[in-house]
Design a protein around this motif. Structure first.
Motif, PDB file in Angstrom:
ATOM      1  N   ALA A 109       0.819  -1.216   0.000  1.00 39.28           N
ATOM      2  CA  ALA A 109       0.000   0.000   0.000  1.00 39.28           C
ATOM      3  C   ALA A 109       0.859   1.275   0.000  1.00 39.28           C
ATOM      4  O   ALA A 109       0.599   2.182  -0.789  1.00 39.28           O
ATOM      5  CB  ALA A 109      -0.960  -0.027   1.185  1.00 39.28           C
ATOM      6  N   PRO A 110       1.899   1.361   0.847  1.00 40.23           N
ATOM      7  CA  PRO A 110       2.710   2.590   0.800  1.00 40.23           C
ATOM      8  C   PRO A 110       3.368   2.812  -0.566  1.00 40.23           C
ATOM      9  O   PRO A 110       3.398   3.931  -1.066  1.00 40.23           O
ATOM     10  CB  PRO A 110       3.776   2.352   1.887  1.00 40.23           C
ATOM     11  CG  PRO A 110       3.203   1.313   2.787  1.00 40.23           C
ATOM     12  CD  PRO A 110       2.311   0.468   1.950  1.00 40.23           C
ATOM     13  N   MET A 112       2.255   1.752  -3.455  1.00 43.71           N
ATOM     14  CA  MET A 112       1.216   2.110  -4.413  1.00 43.71           C
ATOM     15  C   MET A 112       0.787   3.560  -4.218  1.00 43.71           C
ATOM     16  O   MET A 112       0.506   4.268  -5.167  1.00 43.71           O
ATOM     17  CB  MET A 112       0.008   1.176  -4.287  1.00 43.71           C
ATOM     18  CG  MET A 112       0.294  -0.253  -4.706  1.00 43.71           C
ATOM     19  SD  MET A 112       0.944  -0.368  -6.397  1.00 43.71           S
ATOM     20  CE  MET A 112       2.641  -0.848  -6.107  1.00 43.71           C
ATOM     21  N   ARG A 113       0.756   4.003  -2.954  1.00 38.83           N
ATOM     22  CA  ARG A 113       0.389   5.400  -2.703  1.00 38.83           C
ATOM     23  C   ARG A 113       1.417   6.341  -3.308  1.00 38.83           C
ATOM     24  O   ARG A 113       1.073   7.367  -3.884  1.00 38.83           O
ATOM     25  CB  ARG A 113       0.245   5.639  -1.200  1.00 38.83           C
ATOM     26  CG  ARG A 113      -1.187   5.967  -0.852  1.00 38.83           C
ATOM     27  CD  ARG A 113      -1.380   6.200   0.627  1.00 38.83           C
ATOM     28  NE  ARG A 113      -2.367   5.247   1.073  1.00 38.83           N
ATOM     29  CZ  ARG A 113      -2.124   4.234   1.874  1.00 38.83           C
ATOM     30  NH1 ARG A 113      -0.924   4.052   2.381  1.00 38.83           N
ATOM     31  NH2 ARG A 113      -3.087   3.407   2.183  1.00 38.83           N
ATOM     32  N   THR A 362      -5.483   1.456  -7.156  1.00 39.95           N
ATOM     33  CA  THR A 362      -4.888   2.780  -7.350  1.00 39.95           C
ATOM     34  C   THR A 362      -5.133   3.257  -8.782  1.00 39.95           C
ATOM     35  O   THR A 362      -5.513   4.409  -9.010  1.00 39.95           O
ATOM     36  CB  THR A 362      -3.375   2.727  -7.036  1.00 39.95           C
ATOM     37  OG1 THR A 362      -3.212   2.182  -5.728  1.00 39.95           O
ATOM     38  CG2 THR A 362      -2.750   4.099  -7.075  1.00 39.95           C
TER      39      THR A 362
END
Lengths: 405, 66
Positions: A109-110, A112-113, A362
């Motif tokens: 997640a980090p 992809m962010r 995303t």
């Protein structure tokens, strides 16, 4: 429950249009959570039709992708991917865990962010191309698939993996051929060509590593000599295929969902940023994931929902049916962009859940608000019924999505 | 509300960390879950609950409801 498959229950089942699941699924869910069918290749398999049973099988470690005697296993299709058993029966669990450990950080997640801004930039470029295609032939429909749904996920996965975007025609051809249910010898040949292409990339990165996933895999190999070249290449090929085919289809089908009802489009246009997360989840729930479901083989004698499944039997988890199970979703056939909660199994479930789920989310959360912000009057150039479905392809999808504005 | 996250059953899909980044993180080396806050404040409980529900491995448990 009879043990012989009804010969009319042969996958893939007929669908009325690109946004509707085969009506047969509903009938089969009433017959039971696990029913006997024939695979597209003509072999017998169990089809898991309900939400609860799908999650149960996905989570049950007595099912895997490998087979104790692969040569005797039911064949699923004539494609060259998910067409039958894969991996080593003895070491599958360990191999799979290692693969997840290796890849998870790259798709976290980090990460992809942090990729979000870049995806936004790439999307804006695609939308410029979309306008340019419109200006070049005023009044003519523009195919969303060609200007956005295909290029965007390809641009993203190319950057992530470190694959030259200039080679896209090449691996698009490989991808189409390996995923054709009737591909047979040509699918196998295309897979060999695809692997050879990826092997070339791997060789180049061995001498000149770059900040990308293929280079990360090569580095991981240095620390774990049991991770063979063959596995590395197969994994990188699989990521390149899955990273664009699946998301590409969700963009096309998502646009179809939003445009097939002008009121639905207008409601989304009124507040894209506020609605995008739940709209994307609803697209993920209802977009067809291909005609066979996810394949598993029983690694021992198992009973699911009272149905005895013998060791070695093929089990196909019909995601499209599970996601339309009235026991799990209110008004399941309805596209409800505000659905809460929406616990679909569009990414699968359990140990093999899609590793690219955060990447797909995303991309999808970026693309729809930007598309409809720039082209709020977008409309379909043809009737939904005239959109041709690729029902003979592993990842499903449609051939084109012509739009006007 | 009190949560637990079992790193041994976690399959590192990272869906929790995407949905509820205040409550869940991911380890940099293998992507498995890090429970950042086992007792999320009221305004974060809905997303934390959602994260527990979508967790594909059942690694996230709500041990004490609100």
């Amino acid at each position: 429950m009879t043990n012989t498959a009804n010969p009319t229950l042969r996958l893939p089942f007929e669908r009325p249009d690109a946004l509707t699941a085969p009506p047969l699924y509903e009938q089969l869910r009433r017959e039971g959570p696990v029913v006997r069918v024939l695979t597209p290749a003509g072999d017998p398999a169990w089809l898991v039709t309900t939400f609860d049973a799908a999650r149960e099988v996905f989570r049950d470690s007595r099912f895997g992708r490998s087979h104790p005697a692969p040569e005797r296993a039911a064949r699923i299709t004539g494609a060259a991917l998910l067409d039958g058993p894969s991996g080593n029966y003895e070491t599958e669990e360990r191999d799979h865990k290692r693969m997840r450990r290796m890849l998870a950080p790259a798709f976290s997640a980090p990460r992809m962010r942090r990729l979000g801004d870049r995806i936004r930039e790439l999307t804006l470029g695609c939308l410029d191309d979309m306008q340019a295609a419109h200006d070049a032939r005023p009044g003519e429909p523009v195919d969303i698939q060609e200007v956005l749904a295909f290029p965007l996920p390809v641009l993203v996965i190319c950057e992530l993996l470190g694959v030259p975007y200039a080679d896209r025609a090449l691996f698009r051809d490989f991808s189409e051929r390996i995923s054709d249910y009737d591909g047979g010898a040509d699918a196998q040949l295309a897979m060999a060509e695809f692997n050879a292409y990826v092997a070339g990339l791997v060789a180049a990165k061995r001498t000149a590593p770059a900040p990308d996933v293929i280079s990360d895999l090569i580095a991981a190999q240095a620390e774990d000599p049991t991770f063979t070249d063959e596995e590395l290449i197969r994994l990188a090929t699989g990521l390149l295929f899955a990273g664009h085919e699946t998301t590409s289809n969700r963009i096309s089908v998502g646009v179809l969902f939003l445009l097939s009802d002008p009121g639905r489009r207008d409601r989304f246009v009124a507040d894209p940023d506020g609605q995008v997360e739940s709209t994307v989840e609803e697209i993920l729930r209802l977009a067809s994931s291909g005609g066979t479901g996810m394949v598993r083989y029983a690694h021992q004698d198992v009973e699911i929902a009272g149905v005895p499944i013998a060791c070695g039997d093929a089990v196909l988890i019909a995601i499209d049916s599970a996601n339309r199970d009235a026991a799990a979703f209110t008004a399941p056939e309805e596209f409800d962009p505000g659905r809460q909660p929406n616990l679909h199994v569009g990414f699968g479930y359990g140990a093999y859940v899609c590793i690219g789920a955060n990447l797909a989310r995303t991309e999808l959360r970026t693309v729809f608000p930007l598309l409809f912000g720039r082209f709020p009057g977008l409309r379909l150039a043809v009737d939904l019924g005239d959109i041709e479905m690729r029902s003979n392809r592993l990842a499903g999808g449609v051939t084109s999505v012509p739009v006007l504005w | 509300m009190r949560l637990t996250a079992d790193t041994t059953t976690c399959v590192a899909s990272g869906q929790c960390a995407m949905l509820a980044p205040e409550t869940f993180g991911q380890r940099a080396d293998d992507g498995t879950v890090i429970l950042l806050n086992s007792e999320p404040p009221a305004d974060q409980r809905d997303t934390a609950r959602q994260a527990a529900l979508i967790c594909p491995s059942g690694a996230i448990q709500i041990v004490e409801p609100d």
